[in-house]
Design a protein around this motif. Sequence first.
Motif, PDB file in Angstrom:
ATOM      1  N   LEU A  37       0.803  -1.212   0.000  1.00 19.69           N
ATOM      2  CA  LEU A  37       0.000   0.000   0.000  1.00 19.69           C
ATOM      3  C   LEU A  37       0.840   1.269   0.000  1.00 19.69           C
ATOM      4  O   LEU A  37       0.445   2.287  -0.563  1.00 19.69           O
ATOM      5  CB  LEU A  37      -0.940  -0.012   1.203  1.00 19.69           C
ATOM      6  N   LEU A  38       1.981   1.206   0.661  1.00 21.06           N
ATOM      7  CA  LEU A  38       2.841   2.374   0.772  1.00 21.06           C
ATOM      8  C   LEU A  38       4.279   1.916   0.934  1.00 21.06           C
ATOM      9  O   LEU A  38       4.553   0.985   1.702  1.00 21.06           O
ATOM     10  CB  LEU A  38       2.416   3.189   2.003  1.00 21.06           C
ATOM     11  N   TYR A  39       5.180   2.553   0.207  1.00 25.23           N
ATOM     12  CA  TYR A  39       6.605   2.217   0.289  1.00 25.23           C
ATOM     13  C   TYR A  39       7.329   3.534   0.070  1.00 25.23           C
ATOM     14  O   TYR A  39       7.461   4.003  -1.058  1.00 25.23           O
ATOM     15  CB  TYR A  39       6.949   1.198  -0.798  1.00 25.23           C
ATOM     16  N   VAL A  40       7.760   4.157   1.138  1.00 24.95           N
ATOM     17  CA  VAL A  40       8.259   5.528   1.085  1.00 24.95           C
ATOM     18  C   VAL A  40       9.691   5.591   1.595  1.00 24.95           C
ATOM     19  O   VAL A  40       9.990   5.104   2.682  1.00 24.95           O
ATOM     20  CB  VAL A  40       7.377   6.465   1.946  1.00 24.95           C
ATOM     21  N   SER A  41      10.550   6.222   0.819  1.00 25.29           N
ATOM     22  CA  SER A  41      11.936   6.460   1.221  1.00 25.29           C
ATOM     23  C   SER A  41      12.067   7.920   1.641  1.00 25.29           C
ATOM     24  O   SER A  41      11.641   8.822   0.913  1.00 25.29           O
ATOM     25  CB  SER A  41      12.875   6.161   0.048  1.00 25.29           C
ATOM     26  N   ASN A  42      12.658   8.139   2.807  1.00 25.21           N
ATOM     27  CA  ASN A  42      12.862   9.489   3.337  1.00 25.21           C
ATOM     28  C   ASN A  42      14.321   9.680   3.721  1.00 25.21           C
ATOM     29  O   ASN A  42      14.957   8.748   4.206  1.00 25.21           O
ATOM     30  CB  ASN A  42      12.044   9.692   4.624  1.00 25.21           C
ATOM     31  N   GLN A  43      14.816  10.898   3.528  1.00 29.62           N
ATOM     32  CA  GLN A  43      16.116  11.250   4.101  1.00 29.62           C
ATOM     33  C   GLN A  43      15.847  11.829   5.483  1.00 29.62           C
ATOM     34  O   GLN A  43      14.940  12.647   5.660  1.00 29.62           O
ATOM     35  CB  GLN A  43      16.842  12.286   3.262  1.00 29.62           C
ATOM     36  N   ILE A  44      16.607  11.405   6.444  1.00 32.48           N
ATOM     37  CA  ILE A  44      16.460  11.946   7.790  1.00 32.48           C
ATOM     38  C   ILE A  44      17.122  13.320   7.812  1.00 32.48           C
ATOM     39  O   ILE A  44      18.286  13.472   7.434  1.00 32.48           O
ATOM     40  CB  ILE A  44      17.069  10.992   8.838  1.00 32.48           C
ATOM     41  N   THR A  45      16.374  14.330   8.208  1.00 37.09           N
ATOM     42  CA  THR A  45      16.868  15.702   8.242  1.00 37.09           C
ATOM     43  C   THR A  45      18.147  15.779   9.063  1.00 37.09           C
ATOM     44  O   THR A  45      18.234  15.224  10.145  1.00 37.09           O
ATOM     45  CB  THR A  45      15.803  16.636   8.846  1.00 37.09           C
ATOM     46  N   ASP A  46      19.138  16.462   8.515  1.00 35.17           N
ATOM     47  CA  ASP A  46      20.429  16.698   9.177  1.00 35.17           C
ATOM     48  C   ASP A  46      21.297  15.456   9.315  1.00 35.17           C
ATOM     49  O   ASP A  46      22.329  15.505   9.971  1.00 35.17           O
ATOM     50  CB  ASP A  46      20.247  17.349  10.557  1.00 35.17           C
ATOM     51  N   ILE A  47      20.881  14.339   8.741  1.00 33.08           N
ATOM     52  CA  ILE A  47      21.730  13.138   8.731  1.00 33.08           C
ATOM     53  C   ILE A  47      21.751  12.660   7.272  1.00 33.08           C
ATOM     54  O   ILE A  47      20.956  11.822   6.869  1.00 33.08           O
ATOM     55  CB  ILE A  47      21.221  12.036   9.683  1.00 33.08           C
ATOM     56  N   ALA A  48      22.670  13.206   6.500  1.00 34.20           N
ATOM     57  CA  ALA A  48      22.675  13.019   5.046  1.00 34.20           C
ATOM     58  C   ALA A  48      22.796  11.561   4.618  1.00 34.20           C
ATOM     59  O   ALA A  48      22.306  11.188   3.555  1.00 34.20           O
ATOM     60  CB  ALA A  48      23.808  13.828   4.423  1.00 34.20           C
ATOM     61  N   GLN A  50      21.525   8.865   6.155  1.00 37.24           N
ATOM     62  CA  GLN A  50      20.495   7.950   6.655  1.00 37.24           C
ATOM     63  C   GLN A  50      19.228   8.058   5.818  1.00 37.24           C
ATOM     64  O   GLN A  50      18.841   9.145   5.401  1.00 37.24           O
ATOM     65  CB  GLN A  50      20.169   8.217   8.121  1.00 37.24           C
ATOM     66  N   ARG A  51      18.618   6.902   5.613  1.00 32.11           N
ATOM     67  CA  ARG A  51      17.333   6.826   4.930  1.00 32.11           C
ATOM     68  C   ARG A  51      16.381   6.045   5.822  1.00 32.11           C
ATOM     69  O   ARG A  51      16.751   5.034   6.422  1.00 32.11           O
ATOM     70  CB  ARG A  51      17.451   6.107   3.579  1.00 32.11           C
ATOM     71  N   LEU A  52      15.165   6.525   5.888  1.00 32.64           N
ATOM     72  CA  LEU A  52      14.113   5.871   6.643  1.00 32.64           C
ATOM     73  C   LEU A  52      13.097   5.351   5.640  1.00 32.64           C
ATOM     74  O   LEU A  52      12.566   6.115   4.833  1.00 32.64           O
ATOM     75  CB  LEU A  52      13.463   6.876   7.594  1.00 32.64           C
ATOM     76  N   LEU A  53      12.878   4.068   5.647  1.00 33.09           N
ATOM     77  CA  LEU A  53      11.956   3.430   4.717  1.00 33.09           C
ATOM     78  C   LEU A  53      10.706   3.026   5.483  1.00 33.09           C
ATOM     79  O   LEU A  53      10.794   2.321   6.491  1.00 33.09           O
ATOM     80  CB  LEU A  53      12.634   2.195   4.106  1.00 33.09           C
ATOM     81  N   TYR A  54       9.552   3.518   5.024  1.00 36.07           N
ATOM     82  CA  TYR A  54       8.280   3.169   5.636  1.00 36.07           C
ATOM     83  C   TYR A  54       7.539   2.271   4.661  1.00 36.07           C
ATOM     84  O   TYR A  54       7.327   2.635   3.508  1.00 36.07           O
ATOM     85  CB  TYR A  54       7.459   4.429   5.948  1.00 36.07           C
ATOM     86  N   GLU A  55       7.181   1.085   5.134  1.00 40.22           N
ATOM     87  CA  GLU A  55       6.502   0.100   4.304  1.00 40.22           C
ATOM     88  C   GLU A  55       5.160  -0.256   4.942  1.00 40.22           C
ATOM     89  O   GLU A  55       5.106  -0.528   6.136  1.00 40.22           O
ATOM     90  CB  GLU A  55       7.340  -1.182   4.197  1.00 40.22           C
ATOM     91  N   LEU A  56       4.108  -0.261   4.139  1.00 40.03           N
ATOM     92  CA  LEU A  56       2.783  -0.625   4.627  1.00 40.03           C
ATOM     93  C   LEU A  56       2.150  -1.610   3.655  1.00 40.03           C
ATOM     94  O   LEU A  56       2.085  -1.366   2.447  1.00 40.03           O
ATOM     95  CB  LEU A  56       1.898   0.621   4.761  1.00 40.03           C
TER      96      LEU A  56
END
Length: 104
Positions: A37-48, A50-56
């Motif tokens: 339903l959802l698969y989102v890649s985010n950059q963590i602010t101020d931590i160039a 790191q990526r946060l992946l949200y999967e639903l």
Amino acid sequence: MFGLLVTFTIKQELISEFDAYLDSLIEKIKCNEPNTLLYVSNQITDIANQRLLYELYKDHDSFMEHESQPYIKGFLLERNKYMSKEPEIKMLRMLSMSNKIIGE
């Protein structure tokens, strides 16, 4: 619904390459996995690096179907070459959700 939150810490010199790989992976997921339903890649602010992946996923079976895809199996084998440390993986139990999603 079933979800994951994954934090990747990427080697500085491989950030662009990892992002491109992840973008191509997300395109395959969008085209082939209706129950992801959802698969989102985010950059963590101020931590160039790191990526946060949200999967639903619709349910746990949908997650297992996702994990069985050849492009996901390939990613799981390849991802460690990009990492400066092991990914942090947290399983999520959804409590509530807005039904408005912005973007594609």
